[in-house]
Write an enzyme that holds these catalytic residues in place. Structure first.
Site, mmCIF file in Angstrom:
data_model
loop_
_atom_site.group_PDB
_atom_site.id
_atom_site.type_symbol
_atom_site.label_atom_id
_atom_site.label_comp_id
_atom_site.label_asym_id
_atom_site.label_seq_id
_atom_site.Cartn_x
_atom_site.Cartn_y
_atom_site.Cartn_z
ATOM 1 N N LYS A 285 7.434 8.568 -0.837
ATOM 2 C CA LYS A 285 6.526 7.895 0.416
ATOM 3 C C LYS A 285 7.717 7.661 0.955
ATOM 4 O O LYS A 285 8.601 8.223 1.325
ATOM 5 C CB LYS A 285 6.979 6.196 -0.036
ATOM 6 C CG LYS A 285 5.675 5.362 -0.853
ATOM 7 C CD LYS A 285 6.184 4.390 -0.973
ATOM 8 C CE LYS A 285 5.054 3.551 0.248
ATOM 9 N NZ LYS A 285 5.348 1.727 -0.587
ATOM 10 N N GLU A 371 -3.685 -9.903 -9.970
ATOM 11 C CA GLU A 371 -3.999 -11.572 -9.629
ATOM 12 C C GLU A 371 -4.318 -12.510 -11.002
ATOM 13 O O GLU A 371 -4.601 -13.886 -10.704
ATOM 14 C CB GLU A 371 -4.662 -11.421 -7.821
ATOM 15 C CG GLU A 371 -4.412 -11.517 -6.624
ATOM 16 C CD GLU A 371 -4.719 -9.466 -6.739
ATOM 17 O OE1 GLU A 371 -3.329 -9.351 -5.491
ATOM 18 O OE2 GLU A 371 -4.629 -9.172 -7.384
ATOM 19 N N ARG A 399 -9.567 -12.110 -5.278
ATOM 20 C CA ARG A 399 -10.028 -11.591 -6.376
ATOM 21 C C ARG A 399 -9.218 -12.560 -8.080
ATOM 22 O O ARG A 399 -10.175 -11.982 -9.521
ATOM 23 C CB ARG A 399 -9.058 -10.320 -6.783
ATOM 24 C CG ARG A 399 -9.372 -9.520 -5.693
ATOM 25 C CD ARG A 399 -7.702 -8.553 -5.209
ATOM 26 N NE ARG A 399 -7.072 -7.783 -6.165
ATOM 27 C CZ ARG A 399 -7.984 -6.882 -5.653
ATOM 28 N NH1 ARG A 399 -8.713 -5.957 -4.846
ATOM 29 N NH2 ARG A 399 -7.068 -5.472 -7.116
#
Length: 641
Positions: A285, A371, A399
C-alpha cells in the site's frame, strides 16, 4: 493544490486499446507516470490514496494483457480504482473525484463501460465476476470475469461462498488476490516468480493434462492420488493449498510491482485452458510515495495534501468527532463494568474503537470485514451475560440484517449497536450514506432505537445503552464533528422512549430526530419572526415513540412536522401510523413528514446534499407555511382556513 506532473507516455494513452499498442519495455515508464498522476490527482481532491498506489503496476498489467472491457474487470472494494479510471478514458475528469457532479470514488456502472460492476462494499468481486463469466459461457461470448480482491476482503465469508461455486466457470474466471499486508504470502523474489511463471505456462499445464489422461486410463484411484500428489507438491512450493481445495488453480505468490514478472504470468493465465485460476500478487500500500509507504493507515484515505511534503490539509480545530465521543464514554462505562466489550468489523479507527482497544485490548475484537459474524458473535456474548457493543457503520450494518433479525431481535438479546455514519456522508456518496437504519430496525419487535441530536446526547445515549439489558438497543450518530455543545461531566441514564421539549410554542410543532435538531431550531426562529409560535421537540427515540408527548403536540398545535435524516419508513412513518391508529388524524390535523428523498444521492458537499434532500431550516419553514397556506399578507400568524 498539486501541480500537474510530466507524463509524456501516459498522455498518449486514452483507453486500454492505446495501452496495448505500447512495447513491454515502455510499461515501467507508463506505470511511473500513472503513479505520479494518481498522487497529483488525490493531492488535489483528497480521497483514497494508499490502495490505489499499491495496484498501479497490477492495473497496468491487467489492462495490457486482458481484453477489457470485453473481459469484465471487477475491483474489490473499489477505492483502489483511481489508476484504473485514469487508464479508461476518465483522466480528464480525475480531479473531480468525490465532488458534486464529478467522478465517484468507487467503480460505477453509469460512469464507464470499463466499470461493469459498482463496488464500494467489500468481498463482492468474486461473486460478480463469476456471474459475468457464466453469462458469457452460456451466451457463447469470449469474455472472462476478472476479480481483483484484497486480502482484507478475503476475511468475509462471501468471498469463499463464491469460490466454492466457481468451478462451473472454468478458465473464464480469474481471481487476482492482492495481498498488500503480507498476511498470506511468504517473502517473494526470483524463485517464487520463476515458479509462478513455470506452473502457469502452457508447457506445464500441457504436461499436467497429459498426465491426467494417462493416469485416468490406468486407474481412477491412481488418477485421484496423482492429482493430490501434484497439488500437494505445488502447495509445498508455492502455498495456496486452501484455494486448490476450493477448486482454483493457484499461481503465486508474485511481486505485484515487478512488471517483468507480472506480464508473463498474466499472459499464461489468459491463454490457459485450466481454470478457474487464482493469481496471488503481493503489493505494498502506498507504493512509490514515501509518506504513504511510511504510514499506510494515515494515507489510506486522505484530505487534500501537498505532493512534495505529504502534509495533509488540516481542518481548523473544533468539536470532537462523534466516534471519539462514543468511544471515550464507552471507556468510562467499561471501567466500572467488566462485562462491557466492543466489536468492530475492520473499522477500529473509523468507529473510535482503536481508543477503546488501547485501554481494554482483551475486551476489543476486530473481526475483519465480517459484519454478519460480528453481529452473531455479539449475540453469543450477550447470551452469556456480557454487554457487547457492536460498532458498525450504518451502511455496513445492512450486510448483517438477517443476523440482526434472527440472532438478536427474535431472541431479544441485549446487543448494543453503535451505528456510526448515520445519515448523509458527503464525498463518499450513496454507497456509504446511512439512510436506512431507522427504517430497517424500527420494524423489528423488541428494538430500542435512539438518535443523538448532538455530542452531549451521544454521551447520555451511550451510557443508557451500557445499562440497558432488556433487549437490543441502538444509537445512531453522524459522521464528522459534533456541534460544540459542552459535554456532560456525569452521563445521565435516559428514560427509554421519552423525548424532550427544547422550546415551547403554541401554533407549530417540529418533531426532530437526530442531528437535524439544529436546523429545526433555526426554522423555529424564522417562524417566530413571522408570528408563528413554534414548539421544537427532540424525540430522542425512534422506537419506542414517546406517544404521550407526540399526542400532546399533535392535538395542541395547528400543524406538526417531523424531521429526520433517514429514508421513508422511519420515525415520521411511525408517527403517522400512531396518529392514524389513535384517530388523531380525524380532527383535521395538518401533519407533514420530512425525510431523505426516495433517491440515491450522489456525492457532494454536505450542505448541498442537505439542500437537495430538503432538510435545512429553509425547507422546514417552507413545509410549515405550505401546510398553513400561509402568505405574507396574513396578519399576526392567522393562517387561512
Amino acid at each position: 493544490m498539486s501541480e500537474f506532473p510530466r507524463t509524456p507516455l501516459l498522455d498518449t494513452v486514452k483507453t486500454p486499446h492505446d495501452l496495448r499498442k505500447l512495447k513491454p519495455a515502455d510499461l515501467r515508464q507508463l506505470a511511473d507516470e500513472l503513479r505520479a498522476e494518481t498522487i497529483s490527482a488525490v493531492g488535489h481532491t483528497g480521497g483514497h490514496l494508499g490502495s490505489g498506489l499499491g495496484v498501479v503496476e497490477l492495473t497496468t498489467a491487467i489492462h495490457y494483457v486482458f481484453n477489457t472491457p470485453e473481459d469484465r474487470l471487477v475491483w474489490d472494494v473499489g477505492h483502489q480504482c483511481y489508476p484504473h479510471k485514469i487508464l479508461t478514458g476518465r483522466r480528464d475528469r480525475i480531479r473531480t473525484l468525490r465532488q458534486g457532479g464529478g467522478l465517484s470514488g468507487f467503480t460505477k456502472r453509469s460512469e464507464s463501460e470499463y466499470d461493469p460492476f459498482g463496488a464500494a462494499h467489500s468481498s463482492t468481486s468474486i461473486s460478480a465476476a463469476l456471474g459475468f463469466a457464466i453469462a458469457n459461457k452460456l451466451s457463447g461470448k469470449p469474455g472472462r470475469g476478472i476479480a481483483v480482491i484484497g486480502d482484507g476482503s478475503m476475511s468475509a465469508g462471501m468471498a469463499y461462498e463464491a469460490m466454492n461455486n466457481a468451478a462451473a466457470a472454468g478458465n473464464r474466471l480469474v481471481v487476482i488476490l492482492n495481498d498488500n499486508d503480507m498476511s498470506i504470502a511468504p517473502p517473494v523474489g526470483g524463485l517464487s516468480a520463476y515458479l509462478a511463471r513455470l506452473i502457469s505456462s502452457s508447457e506445464y499445464l500441457g504436461l499436467r493434462s497429459l498426465a491426467k489422461r494417462v493416469t485416468r486410463k490406468l486407474s481412477p484411484r491412481l488418477t485421484a492420488a496423482a492429482g493430490k500428489a501434484e497439488e500437494f507438491a505445488r502447495g509445498m512450493a508455492t502455498g495456496g493449498t486452501l484455494f486448490e481445495e476450493l477448486g482454483f488453480y493457484y499461481v503465486g505468490p508474485i511481486d505485484g510491482h515487478n512488471l517483468e514478472h507480472l506480464i508473463p504470468v498474466l499472459e499464461n493465465v489468459r491463454d490457459a485452458k485450466e481454470g478457474p485460476v487464482l493469481v496471488h500478487v503481493v503489493t505494498k500500500k502506498g507504493k512509490g510515495y514515501a509518506p504513504a509507504e511510511a504510514a499506510a493507515d494515515k494515507y489510506h484515505g486522505v484530505q487534500k495534501f501537498d505532493v512534495i511534503t505529504g502534509a495533509q490539509a488540516k481542518a481548523p480545530p473544533g468539536p470532537p468527532a462523534y466516534q471519539n465521543v462514543f468511544a471515550d464514554q464507552l471507556i468510562k462505562d467499561a471501567e466500572k463494568d467488566p462485562r462491557i466489550c466492543a466489536i468492530t468489523a475492520a473499522m477500529p479507527s473509523g468507529t473510535g474503537l482503536d481508543r477503546f482497544g488501547k485501554v481494554y485490548p482483551d475486551r476489543t475484537f476486530d473481526v475483519g470485514i465480517a459484519e454478519q459474524h460480528a453481529v452473531t458473535f455479539a449475540a453469543g456474548l450477550a447470551a452469556q451475560g456480557m454487554r457487547p457493543f457492536c460498532a458498525i457503520y450504518s451502511t455496513f450494518l445492512q450486510r448483517a440484517y438477517d443476523q440482526v433479525v434472527h440472532d438478536v431481535a427474535i431472541q431479544n438479546l441485549p446487543v448494543r449497536f453503535a451505528i456510526d455514519r448515520a445519515g448523509l456522508v458527503g464525498a463518499d456518496g450513496a454507497t456509504h450514506a446511512g439512510s436506512f437504519d431507522v427504517t430497517y430496525l424500527a420494524t423489528l419487535p423488541n428494538f430500542v432505537i435512539m438518535a443523538a441530536a448532538d455530542e452531549a446526547e451521544l454521551v447520555h445515549m451511550t451510557h443508557t445503552a451500557a445499562l440497558y439489558d432488556d433487549g437490543p438497543i441502538a444509537v445512531r450518530y453522524p459522521r464528522g464533528n459534533g456541534t460544540g455543545v459542552e459535554l456532560p461531566a456525569v452521563p445521565r441514564q435516559l428514560e427509554i422512549g421519552k423525548g424532550r421539549i427544547v422550546r415551547e410554542g403554541k401554533k407549530v410543532a417540529i418533531l426532530s430526530l437526530g442531528t437535524r435538531l439544529a436546523e429545526a431550531l433555526k426554522a423555529a426562529d424564522a417562524l417566530e419572526a413571522k408570528g408563528l409560535s413554534t414548539t421544537v421537540a427532540d424525540l430522542r427515540f425512534a422506537k419506542p415513540l414517546d406517544e404521550d408527548l407526540i399526542r400532546r403536540l399533535l392535538t395542541s398545535h395547528e400543524v406538526a412536522v417531523t424531521v429526520e435524516e433517514g429514508a421513508v419508513g422511519g420515525m415520521g412513518a411511525h408517527v403517522l401510523t400512531m396518529a392514524s391508529d389513535q384517530g388523531l388524524t380525524d380532527a383535521g390535523l395538518k401533519l407533514r413528514t420530512m425525510r431523505l428523498p426516495d433517491i440515491f444521492q450522489d456525492q457532494d458537499a454536505p450542505q448541498k446534499q442537505y439542500d437537495e434532500a430538503g432538510l435545512n431550516a429553509e425547507q422546514i419553514v417552507d413545509t410549515v407555511l405550505k401546510a398553513l397556506r400561509w402568505n405574507e399578507t396574513t396578519v399576526e400568524g392567522e393562517a387561512r382556513a
